[in-house]
Write a protein that holds these residues in place. Structure first.
Motif, PDB file in Angstrom:
ATOM      1  N   ALA A  68       0.834  -1.213   0.000  1.00 43.54           N
ATOM      2  CA  ALA A  68       0.000   0.000   0.000  1.00 43.54           C
ATOM      3  C   ALA A  68       0.864   1.257   0.000  1.00 43.54           C
ATOM      4  O   ALA A  68       0.544   2.231  -0.680  1.00 43.54           O
ATOM      5  CB  ALA A  68      -0.928   0.001   1.206  1.00 43.54           C
ATOM      6  N   GLN A  69       1.970   1.231   0.749  1.00 41.87           N
ATOM      7  CA  GLN A  69       2.853   2.404   0.790  1.00 41.87           C
ATOM      8  C   GLN A  69       3.429   2.683  -0.591  1.00 41.87           C
ATOM      9  O   GLN A  69       3.503   3.821  -1.035  1.00 41.87           O
ATOM     10  CB  GLN A  69       4.010   2.185   1.780  1.00 41.87           C
ATOM     11  CG  GLN A  69       3.564   2.033   3.219  1.00 41.87           C
ATOM     12  CD  GLN A  69       2.797   3.241   3.721  1.00 41.87           C
ATOM     13  OE1 GLN A  69       3.314   4.329   3.729  1.00 41.87           O
ATOM     14  NE2 GLN A  69       1.565   3.042   4.121  1.00 41.87           N
ATOM     15  N   LEU A  70       3.827   1.585  -1.254  1.00 42.86           N
ATOM     16  CA  LEU A  70       4.407   1.729  -2.594  1.00 42.86           C
ATOM     17  C   LEU A  70       3.368   2.308  -3.544  1.00 42.86           C
ATOM     18  O   LEU A  70       3.635   3.296  -4.245  1.00 42.86           O
ATOM     19  CB  LEU A  70       4.896   0.355  -3.096  1.00 42.86           C
ATOM     20  CG  LEU A  70       5.408   0.329  -4.530  1.00 42.86           C
ATOM     21  CD1 LEU A  70       6.628   1.242  -4.672  1.00 42.86           C
ATOM     22  CD2 LEU A  70       5.781  -1.087  -4.959  1.00 42.86           C
ATOM     23  N   SER A  71       2.182   1.724  -3.540  1.00 46.45           N
ATOM     24  CA  SER A  71       1.215   2.214  -4.523  1.00 46.45           C
ATOM     25  C   SER A  71       0.671   3.594  -4.134  1.00 46.45           C
ATOM     26  O   SER A  71       0.409   4.416  -5.015  1.00 46.45           O
ATOM     27  CB  SER A  71       0.153   1.157  -4.835  1.00 46.45           C
ATOM     28  OG  SER A  71      -0.920   1.273  -3.996  1.00 46.45           O
ATOM     29  N   ALA A  72       0.585   3.919  -2.841  1.00 48.20           N
ATOM     30  CA  ALA A  72       0.150   5.278  -2.447  1.00 48.20           C
ATOM     31  C   ALA A  72       1.151   6.310  -2.937  1.00 48.20           C
ATOM     32  O   ALA A  72       0.783   7.352  -3.476  1.00 48.20           O
ATOM     33  CB  ALA A  72       0.002   5.372  -0.937  1.00 48.20           C
ATOM     34  N   GLY A  73       2.444   6.010  -2.768  1.00 55.91           N
ATOM     35  CA  GLY A  73       3.493   6.949  -3.173  1.00 55.91           C
ATOM     36  C   GLY A  73       3.514   7.154  -4.677  1.00 55.91           C
ATOM     37  O   GLY A  73       3.554   8.294  -5.157  1.00 55.91           O
ATOM     38  N   THR A  74       3.462   6.065  -5.437  1.00 53.48           N
ATOM     39  CA  THR A  74       3.613   6.201  -6.892  1.00 53.48           C
ATOM     40  C   THR A  74       2.338   6.742  -7.543  1.00 53.48           C
ATOM     41  O   THR A  74       2.405   7.584  -8.433  1.00 53.48           O
ATOM     42  CB  THR A  74       4.030   4.870  -7.545  1.00 53.48           C
ATOM     43  OG1 THR A  74       3.118   3.856  -7.125  1.00 53.48           O
ATOM     44  CG2 THR A  74       5.431   4.463  -7.147  1.00 53.48           C
ATOM     45  N   GLU A  75       1.177   6.276  -7.053  1.00 55.67           N
ATOM     46  CA  GLU A  75      -0.092   6.738  -7.643  1.00 55.67           C
ATOM     47  C   GLU A  75      -0.259   8.260  -7.433  1.00 55.67           C
ATOM     48  O   GLU A  75      -0.575   9.004  -8.362  1.00 55.67           O
ATOM     49  CB  GLU A  75      -1.247   5.984  -6.971  1.00 55.67           C
ATOM     50  CG  GLU A  75      -2.569   6.024  -7.708  1.00 55.67           C
ATOM     51  CD  GLU A  75      -3.684   5.298  -6.920  1.00 55.67           C
ATOM     52  OE1 GLU A  75      -4.797   5.812  -6.919  1.00 55.67           O
ATOM     53  OE2 GLU A  75      -3.426   4.250  -6.294  1.00 55.67           O
ATOM     54  N   MET A  76      -0.002   8.706  -6.191  1.00 55.57           N
ATOM     55  CA  MET A  76      -0.129  10.136  -5.894  1.00 55.57           C
ATOM     56  C   MET A  76       0.915  10.942  -6.670  1.00 55.57           C
ATOM     57  O   MET A  76       0.616  11.981  -7.257  1.00 55.57           O
ATOM     58  CB  MET A  76       0.033  10.343  -4.374  1.00 55.57           C
ATOM     59  CG  MET A  76       0.154  11.743  -3.886  1.00 55.57           C
ATOM     60  SD  MET A  76       1.797  12.455  -4.088  1.00 55.57           S
ATOM     61  CE  MET A  76       2.841  11.275  -3.268  1.00 55.57           C
ATOM     62  N   ALA A  77       2.167  10.429  -6.725  1.00 56.39           N
ATOM     63  CA  ALA A  77       3.249  11.167  -7.386  1.00 56.39           C
ATOM     64  C   ALA A  77       2.929  11.359  -8.867  1.00 56.39           C
ATOM     65  O   ALA A  77       3.167  12.438  -9.420  1.00 56.39           O
ATOM     66  CB  ALA A  77       4.572  10.434  -7.205  1.00 56.39           C
TER      67      ALA A  77
END
Ligand code: NAD
Length: 304
Positions: free
Chosen positions: A286-295
């Motif tokens: 979730a941390q990975l996808s939260a960071g990349t999706e938002m970025a």
């Protein structure tokens, strides 16, 4: 060159994506006065849930064009103030559905079998098998308040454990609910029928204190409450009273009215309460996808 301020820890992969749009400054644990004094130099601000992006911060951010939130809920951002100034707010709505849903199922099983209490008992040198007669979730009724992204993932998993799942969500269609094997009901019916109520609504004016004293007392005697959505949705004082009086059998909480809850909170050390420290979205995935999706959204807003 765009300047991007990141005030909380996000995945390295997300920082790499942000660098496509400008210089990235990671300044963790800024206090409010420092944030206010430097925000005027930045085109983008990236936060998780701890940074309070108030109207004051937004006004001080004279150059701000986008605010990125690595996660789902945007209740720490004054979206109205941002919109008034033409600042885009970008989040990562799909990133942590599974993480929160899996934690919810974990909390459900902890309530049913009192796993944290049993663990503490063995660790304290006891072997009290008869103290831990639990109950099976199969055949029990789970009431989901909110059948959005996370509620739906909880429903799928609960159905796989052969639970009856009912839900209250004013915008979800009967077709959608049927696909998930869920029966839509009114909130009154939900609280009266559910063995376990689990909350998956955003914190907005209409959900603040939704589970107040009256609503909690409407819940079935001996039932359980799980809250992995937002603290302000449950009246914690009324919850403790309902647990103490025996009206409710237990509660499991990931979120609190005040985070962290004060040391003298009646929730701390309560034998019927399972507490975890707002870890719903805390998985590597979730941390990975939260960071990349938002970025990706921030980059589009700055360059697109
Ligand atoms: P979502 O927007 O997909 O779903 C929320 C659902 O709640 C929507 O379907 C909406 O119609 C419904 N709803 C709104 N008001 C309602 C009301 N008064 N009664 C019943 N239903 C109502 O959001 P989501 O991604 O499923 O997330 C739900 C909430 O979970 C978030 O808003 C956030 O507060 C919380 N959350 C917690 C964590 C955590 O770490 N514990 C992580 C992510 C999200």
């Amino acid at each position: 060159m765009n300047r991007i301020l990141v005030t909380e820890k996000i995945a390295t992969e997300g920082l790499d994506v942000l660098r496509q749009a400008g210089n990235v400054d990671v300044r963790l644990d800024l206090d409010k006065p420092t944030l206010l004094s430097i925000i005027g130099e930045y085109d983008a601000l990236v936060v998780r849930s701890a940074t309070k992006v108030t109207a004051e911060v937004i006004t001080a951010g004279e150059r701000l064009r986008v605010i990125g939130r690595a996660g789902t809920g945007v209740d720490n951002i004054d979206v109205e103030a941002a919109t008034r100034r033409g600042i885009i707010v970008v989040n990562a709505p799909a990133s942590n559905n599974v993480a929160v849903a899996e934690l919810t199922i974990g909390l459900l099983l902890c309530l049913a079998r009192r796993i944290p209490q049993a663990h503490a008992s063995v660790q304290s040198g006891r072997w009290a098998r008869n103290d831990f007669i639990g109950w099976e979730v199969r055949g029990k009724t789970l009431g989901l308040v909110g059948l959005g992204r996370i509620g739906s993932e909880v429903a799928r998993r609960a159905r796989a454990m052969e639970m009856e799942v009912i839900a209250y969500d004013p915008v979800v269609s009967f077709d959608r609910a049927e696909q998930l094997g869920v029966t839509l009901v009114t909130l009154d019916e939900l609280v009266q029928r559910s063995d376990v109520v689990s909350l998956h609504v955003p914190l907005i004016e209409s959900t603040r204190n939704l589970f107040d004293r009256e609503r909690i007392m409407q819940m079935k005697r001996g039932s359980y409450l799980i809250n992995a959505s937002r603290g302000g949705i449950v009246d914690e004082v009324a919850l403790v009273e309902a647990l103490d009086s025996g009206h409710l059998a237990g509660a499991a909480l990931d979120v609190y009215a005040q985070e962290p809850p004060p040391a003298d909170s009646p929730l701390i050390g309560h034998p019927k309460v399972i507490t975890v420290p707002h870890i719903g979205a805390s998985t590597k995935e979730a941390q990975l996808s939260a960071g990349t999706e938002m970025a990706a959204g921030v980059v589009t807003a700055l360059t697109g």
